[in-house]
Write a protein that holds these residues in place. Structure first.
Motif, short mmCIF file in Angstrom:
data_model
loop_
_atom_site.label_atom_id
_atom_site.label_comp_id
_atom_site.label_asym_id
_atom_site.label_seq_id
_atom_site.Cartn_x
_atom_site.Cartn_y
_atom_site.Cartn_z
N GLN A 77 23.84 -5.37 -17.02
CA GLN A 77 22.34 -4.99 -17.44
C GLN A 77 21.79 -3.93 -16.41
OE1 GLN A 77 20.04 -8.51 -17.08
NE2 GLN A 77 18.30 -7.44 -18.18
N PRO A 78 21.73 -2.51 -17.27
CA PRO A 78 20.68 -1.66 -16.22
C PRO A 78 19.45 -1.88 -15.81
CG PRO A 78 20.96 -0.93 -18.52
CD PRO A 78 21.78 -2.42 -18.54
N ASN A 79 19.26 -1.32 -14.59
CA ASN A 79 17.82 -1.79 -14.03
C ASN A 79 16.98 -0.65 -14.92
OD1 ASN A 79 15.42 -2.16 -13.06
ND2 ASN A 79 15.96 -1.79 -10.81
N ILE A 80 16.49 -1.11 -16.14
CA ILE A 80 15.43 -0.61 -17.10
C ILE A 80 14.33 0.06 -16.31
CG2 ILE A 80 14.18 -0.85 -19.25
CD1 ILE A 80 17.15 -0.73 -19.87
N THR A 81 13.72 -0.65 -15.45
CA THR A 81 12.52 -0.24 -14.76
C THR A 81 12.72 1.06 -14.07
OG1 THR A 81 13.02 -1.54 -12.90
CG2 THR A 81 11.72 -2.82 -14.28
N GLU A 82 13.91 1.47 -13.66
CA GLU A 82 14.10 2.80 -13.15
C GLU A 82 14.16 3.82 -13.91
OE1 GLU A 82 17.84 2.22 -10.80
OE2 GLU A 82 16.69 1.15 -9.25
N TYR A 83 14.01 3.86 -15.20
CA TYR A 83 14.27 4.91 -16.23
C TYR A 83 12.93 5.17 -17.14
CZ TYR A 83 18.98 4.19 -15.21
OH TYR A 83 20.41 4.26 -14.59
N THR A 84 12.69 6.28 -17.57
CA THR A 84 11.66 6.73 -18.32
C THR A 84 12.05 6.44 -19.80
OG1 THR A 84 11.07 8.46 -16.78
CG2 THR A 84 10.12 8.70 -18.75
N LEU A 85 10.71 6.31 -20.66
CA LEU A 85 10.93 5.86 -21.84
C LEU A 85 11.31 4.46 -22.29
CD1 LEU A 85 11.42 9.34 -23.82
CD2 LEU A 85 9.36 8.30 -23.19
N THR A 86 11.25 3.58 -21.53
CA THR A 86 11.48 2.30 -21.54
C THR A 86 10.30 1.30 -21.60
OG1 THR A 86 11.72 1.72 -19.27
CG2 THR A 86 13.53 2.53 -20.25
N LEU A 87 10.58 0.13 -22.02
CA LEU A 87 9.29 -0.80 -22.39
C LEU A 87 8.63 -0.86 -20.77
CD1 LEU A 87 7.39 -2.42 -24.27
CD2 LEU A 87 8.94 -4.10 -23.93
N PRO A 88 9.32 -1.02 -19.94
CA PRO A 88 8.56 -1.16 -18.39
C PRO A 88 8.12 0.02 -18.09
CG PRO A 88 10.89 -2.17 -18.24
CD PRO A 88 10.95 -1.56 -19.55
N TYR A 89 8.62 1.31 -18.45
CA TYR A 89 7.72 2.64 -18.23
C TYR A 89 6.44 2.67 -19.04
CZ TYR A 89 6.59 7.49 -19.07
OH TYR A 89 5.94 8.71 -18.99
N HIS A 90 6.48 2.27 -20.23
CA HIS A 90 5.23 2.41 -21.04
C HIS A 90 4.34 1.48 -20.47
CE1 HIS A 90 6.64 5.17 -23.80
NE2 HIS A 90 7.67 4.62 -24.31
N VAL A 91 4.68 0.21 -20.12
CA VAL A 91 3.74 -0.83 -19.55
C VAL A 91 3.20 -0.37 -18.32
CG1 VAL A 91 3.55 -3.35 -18.56
CG2 VAL A 91 4.79 -2.88 -20.82
N CYS A 92 4.07 0.26 -17.50
CA CYS A 92 3.40 0.63 -16.14
C CYS A 92 2.42 1.76 -16.38
CB CYS A 92 4.89 1.25 -15.38
SG CYS A 92 4.33 1.75 -13.81
N THR A 93 2.83 2.72 -17.05
CA THR A 93 1.92 3.89 -17.42
C THR A 93 0.59 3.25 -17.97
OG1 THR A 93 2.79 4.25 -19.57
CG2 THR A 93 3.51 5.59 -17.75
N ARG A 94 0.37 2.40 -18.98
CA ARG A 94 -0.77 1.74 -19.45
C ARG A 94 -1.44 0.89 -18.15
NH1 ARG A 94 -3.48 0.64 -24.21
NH2 ARG A 94 -5.14 -0.44 -23.52
N TRP A 95 -0.64 0.15 -17.52
CA TRP A 95 -1.46 -0.35 -16.34
C TRP A 95 -1.95 0.74 -15.58
CZ3 TRP A 95 -1.21 -0.10 -11.08
CH2 TRP A 95 -1.62 -0.88 -10.27
N GLY A 96 -1.33 1.80 -15.23
CA GLY A 96 -1.93 2.93 -14.41
C GLY A 96 -3.24 3.31 -15.08
N THR A 97 -3.40 3.61 -16.53
CA THR A 97 -4.39 3.95 -17.16
C THR A 97 -5.70 2.98 -16.93
OG1 THR A 97 -2.82 5.21 -18.64
CG2 THR A 97 -5.25 4.82 -19.48
N ASP A 98 -5.16 1.78 -17.35
CA ASP A 98 -6.27 0.56 -16.96
C ASP A 98 -6.71 0.73 -15.65
OD1 ASP A 98 -5.72 0.09 -19.75
OD2 ASP A 98 -4.50 -1.88 -19.31
N CYS A 99 -5.85 0.81 -14.66
CA CYS A 99 -6.24 0.85 -13.22
C CYS A 99 -7.40 1.99 -12.90
CB CYS A 99 -5.00 0.90 -12.23
SG CYS A 99 -5.34 1.01 -10.36
N VAL A 100 -6.99 3.10 -13.35
CA VAL A 100 -7.88 4.37 -13.25
C VAL A 100 -9.23 4.16 -13.80
CG1 VAL A 100 -8.17 6.70 -13.91
CG2 VAL A 100 -5.95 5.98 -13.14
N ALA A 101 -9.02 3.40 -15.22
CA ALA A 101 -10.42 3.15 -15.63
C ALA A 101 -11.29 2.21 -14.89
CB ALA A 101 -10.00 2.57 -17.33
#
Length: 191
Positions: A77-101
Protein backbone atom coordinates in the motif's frame (compact mmCIF):
# COMPACT_ATOMS: atom_id res chain seq x y z
CA UNK A 1 -11.79 -15.24 -0.92
CA UNK A 2 -10.54 -11.95 0.49
CA UNK A 3 -8.14 -12.37 3.38
CA UNK A 4 -8.33 -10.56 6.71
CA UNK A 5 -5.04 -8.81 5.89
CA UNK A 6 -6.41 -7.41 2.61
CA UNK A 7 -9.58 -6.24 4.35
CA UNK A 8 -7.53 -4.63 7.11
CA UNK A 9 -5.28 -2.84 4.60
CA UNK A 10 -8.30 -1.59 2.67
CA UNK A 11 -9.90 -0.25 5.86
CA UNK A 12 -6.62 1.36 6.91
CA UNK A 13 -6.46 3.08 3.53
CA UNK A 14 -10.06 4.18 3.81
CA UNK A 15 -9.46 5.99 7.09
CA UNK A 16 -6.07 7.43 6.12
CA UNK A 17 -7.58 10.72 4.96
CA UNK A 18 -8.91 11.49 8.42
CA UNK A 19 -5.52 10.71 10.00
CA UNK A 20 -3.86 13.72 8.36
CA UNK A 21 -6.41 16.47 7.70
CA UNK A 22 -10.15 16.43 7.86
CA UNK A 23 -12.83 18.47 6.17
CA UNK A 24 -16.54 17.98 6.48
CA UNK A 25 -17.58 16.35 3.19
CA UNK A 26 -20.80 18.38 3.26
CA UNK A 27 -18.78 21.62 2.97
CA UNK A 28 -17.34 20.54 -0.38
CA UNK A 29 -19.44 20.46 -3.54
CA UNK A 30 -20.26 16.90 -4.62
CA UNK A 31 -18.83 17.55 -8.09
CA UNK A 32 -15.51 18.57 -6.51
CA UNK A 33 -15.47 15.45 -4.32
CA UNK A 34 -16.21 13.32 -7.39
CA UNK A 35 -13.30 14.97 -9.24
CA UNK A 36 -11.05 14.29 -6.24
CA UNK A 37 -12.07 10.62 -6.35
CA UNK A 38 -11.41 10.45 -10.10
CA UNK A 39 -7.89 11.76 -9.43
CA UNK A 40 -7.41 9.25 -6.61
CA UNK A 41 -8.52 6.30 -8.75
CA UNK A 42 -6.19 7.49 -11.55
CA UNK A 43 -3.13 7.85 -9.30
CA UNK A 44 -3.39 4.54 -7.42
CA UNK A 45 -2.56 2.27 -10.40
CA UNK A 46 0.35 4.53 -11.36
CA UNK A 47 1.83 4.29 -7.88
CA UNK A 48 1.34 0.51 -7.87
CA UNK A 49 3.45 0.28 -11.05
CA UNK A 50 6.46 0.77 -8.76
CA UNK A 51 6.11 -2.83 -7.57
CA UNK A 52 3.78 -4.66 -9.95
CA UNK A 53 2.21 -4.45 -13.38
CA UNK A 54 -1.13 -5.93 -12.32
CA UNK A 55 -4.26 -3.98 -11.43
CA UNK A 56 -4.57 -2.90 -7.78
CA UNK A 57 -6.53 -5.19 -5.45
CA UNK A 58 -8.36 -2.17 -4.12
CA UNK A 59 -8.72 1.11 -5.96
CA UNK A 60 -11.79 2.68 -4.41
CA UNK A 61 -12.93 6.13 -3.45
CA UNK A 62 -16.19 7.24 -1.84
CA UNK A 63 -17.03 10.83 -2.77
CA UNK A 64 -19.85 10.94 -0.20
CA UNK A 65 -17.62 10.13 2.79
CA UNK A 66 -14.21 11.17 1.38
CA UNK A 67 -12.64 7.76 1.99
CA UNK A 68 -10.41 5.74 -0.32
CA UNK A 69 -8.53 2.49 -0.67
CA UNK A 70 -5.36 1.76 -2.63
CA UNK A 71 -3.84 -1.70 -2.22
CA UNK A 72 -1.57 -2.99 -4.99
CA UNK A 73 -1.91 -6.52 -6.37
CA UNK A 74 1.19 -7.58 -4.42
CA UNK A 75 -0.42 -6.43 -1.16
CA UNK A 76 1.68 -3.29 -0.79
CA UNK A 77 0.00 0.00 0.00
CA UNK A 78 1.76 3.19 -1.16
CA UNK A 79 1.72 6.09 1.25
CA UNK A 80 -0.82 8.08 -0.71
CA UNK A 81 -0.36 11.14 1.52
CA UNK A 82 3.10 11.70 0.02
CA UNK A 83 1.76 12.24 -3.49
CA UNK A 84 -0.08 14.98 -5.37
CA UNK A 85 -3.56 14.58 -6.89
CA UNK A 86 -4.61 11.98 -4.35
CA UNK A 87 -7.62 12.28 -2.07
CA UNK A 88 -5.44 13.20 0.94
CA UNK A 89 -3.81 15.91 -1.19
CA UNK A 90 -7.16 17.43 -2.12
CA UNK A 91 -8.42 17.21 1.47
CA UNK A 92 -5.20 18.82 2.71
CA UNK A 93 -5.42 21.71 0.24
CA UNK A 94 -9.07 22.27 1.16
CA UNK A 95 -8.10 22.20 4.83
CA UNK A 96 -5.45 24.85 4.07
CA UNK A 97 -8.01 26.99 2.23
CA UNK A 98 -10.39 26.74 5.18
CA UNK A 99 -7.55 27.55 7.59
CA UNK A 100 -6.64 30.68 5.60
CA UNK A 101 -10.31 31.75 5.55
CA UNK A 102 -10.49 31.32 9.34
CA UNK A 103 -7.43 33.59 9.73
CA UNK A 104 -9.27 36.60 8.37
CA UNK A 105 -6.80 39.42 7.76
CA UNK A 106 -3.99 37.93 9.89
CA UNK A 107 -1.25 37.39 7.28
CA UNK A 108 1.03 35.49 9.68
CA UNK A 109 -1.76 33.04 10.44
CA UNK A 110 -2.49 32.61 6.72
CA UNK A 111 1.17 31.99 6.00
CA UNK A 112 1.42 29.36 8.74
CA UNK A 113 -1.65 27.56 7.35
CA UNK A 114 0.23 26.78 4.14
CA UNK A 115 3.89 26.78 5.22
CA UNK A 116 3.47 24.53 8.25
CA UNK A 117 1.02 22.19 6.51
CA UNK A 118 2.38 21.35 3.03
CA UNK A 119 0.26 19.06 0.90
CA UNK A 120 1.24 16.38 -1.59
CA UNK A 121 4.63 15.47 -2.96
CA UNK A 122 7.28 16.67 -0.54
CA UNK A 123 9.69 13.74 -0.58
CA UNK A 124 7.81 10.61 -1.65
CA UNK A 125 9.28 7.27 -0.68
CA UNK A 126 9.00 4.66 -3.45
CA UNK A 127 7.18 1.58 -2.20
CA UNK A 128 9.81 -0.65 -3.80
CA UNK A 129 12.75 1.03 -2.04
CA UNK A 130 14.51 -1.35 0.32
CA UNK A 131 17.69 0.54 1.12
CA UNK A 132 19.53 3.63 0.11
CA UNK A 133 22.82 3.62 -1.72
CA UNK A 134 25.43 6.27 -2.24
CA UNK A 135 27.22 6.68 -5.51
CA UNK A 136 30.64 8.26 -5.27
CA UNK A 137 31.86 10.59 -7.95
CA UNK A 138 34.93 9.36 -9.78
CA UNK A 139 37.51 11.44 -11.54
CA UNK A 140 37.57 11.02 -15.30
CA UNK A 141 40.57 11.11 -17.55
CA UNK A 142 39.69 14.62 -18.76
CA UNK A 143 42.58 17.00 -18.08
CA UNK A 144 41.87 19.55 -15.36
CA UNK A 145 43.42 22.39 -17.40
CA UNK A 146 41.01 21.85 -20.30
CA UNK A 147 39.98 25.03 -22.10
CA UNK A 148 36.82 25.22 -24.17
CA UNK A 149 36.38 27.77 -26.91
CA UNK A 150 32.59 27.58 -26.98
CA UNK A 151 32.39 26.41 -30.60
CA UNK A 152 32.11 22.68 -30.04
CA UNK A 153 35.84 21.87 -29.93
CA UNK A 154 38.42 22.05 -27.21
CA UNK A 155 41.65 24.06 -27.27
CA UNK A 156 43.64 21.06 -28.53
CA UNK A 157 41.49 20.93 -31.68
CA UNK A 158 39.53 17.79 -30.79
CA UNK A 159 36.44 17.46 -32.96
CA UNK A 160 34.48 15.84 -30.13
CA UNK A 161 31.67 18.23 -29.13
CA UNK A 162 32.41 19.88 -25.81
CA UNK A 163 30.35 23.03 -25.43
CA UNK A 164 27.93 23.49 -28.26
CA UNK A 165 25.72 25.84 -26.25
CA UNK A 166 28.12 28.71 -26.91
CA UNK A 167 28.07 28.00 -30.63
CA UNK A 168 24.27 27.90 -30.63
CA UNK A 169 24.03 31.22 -28.80
CA UNK A 170 26.50 32.74 -31.28
CA UNK A 171 24.49 31.32 -34.19
CA UNK A 172 21.24 32.71 -32.80
CA UNK A 173 22.72 36.17 -32.41
CA UNK A 174 24.47 36.15 -35.77
CA UNK A 175 21.34 34.85 -37.52
CA UNK A 176 19.25 37.63 -36.03
CA UNK A 177 21.84 40.22 -37.17
CA UNK A 178 21.75 38.84 -40.74
CA UNK A 179 17.95 38.94 -40.87
CA UNK A 180 17.82 42.46 -39.39
CA UNK A 181 20.53 43.66 -41.81
CA UNK A 182 18.65 42.15 -44.75
CA UNK A 183 15.43 43.90 -43.76
CA UNK A 184 17.26 47.20 -43.29
CA UNK A 185 18.92 46.88 -46.73
CA UNK A 186 15.57 46.02 -48.32
CA UNK A 187 13.89 49.11 -46.89
CA UNK A 188 16.89 51.28 -47.87
CA UNK A 189 16.54 50.17 -51.51
CA UNK A 190 12.84 51.12 -51.54
CA UNK A 191 13.66 54.71 -50.70
Amino acid sequence: MVSFRTTFLALAGAIAVSADYWVDPNTVLLQDRMAWCNDQRSVCPILCLQTTTDKPRDNSCDAEKLTYGCVCSDGKQPNITEYTLTLPYHVCTRWGTDCVADCGSDNDCSYRCRAEHPCGAQNPTPVNATSSTTVEATQTSTPTNQVYDGFGTDSQGSSEPKNTAGALRFGDSFGLAVVAGGLFAGFAMLL
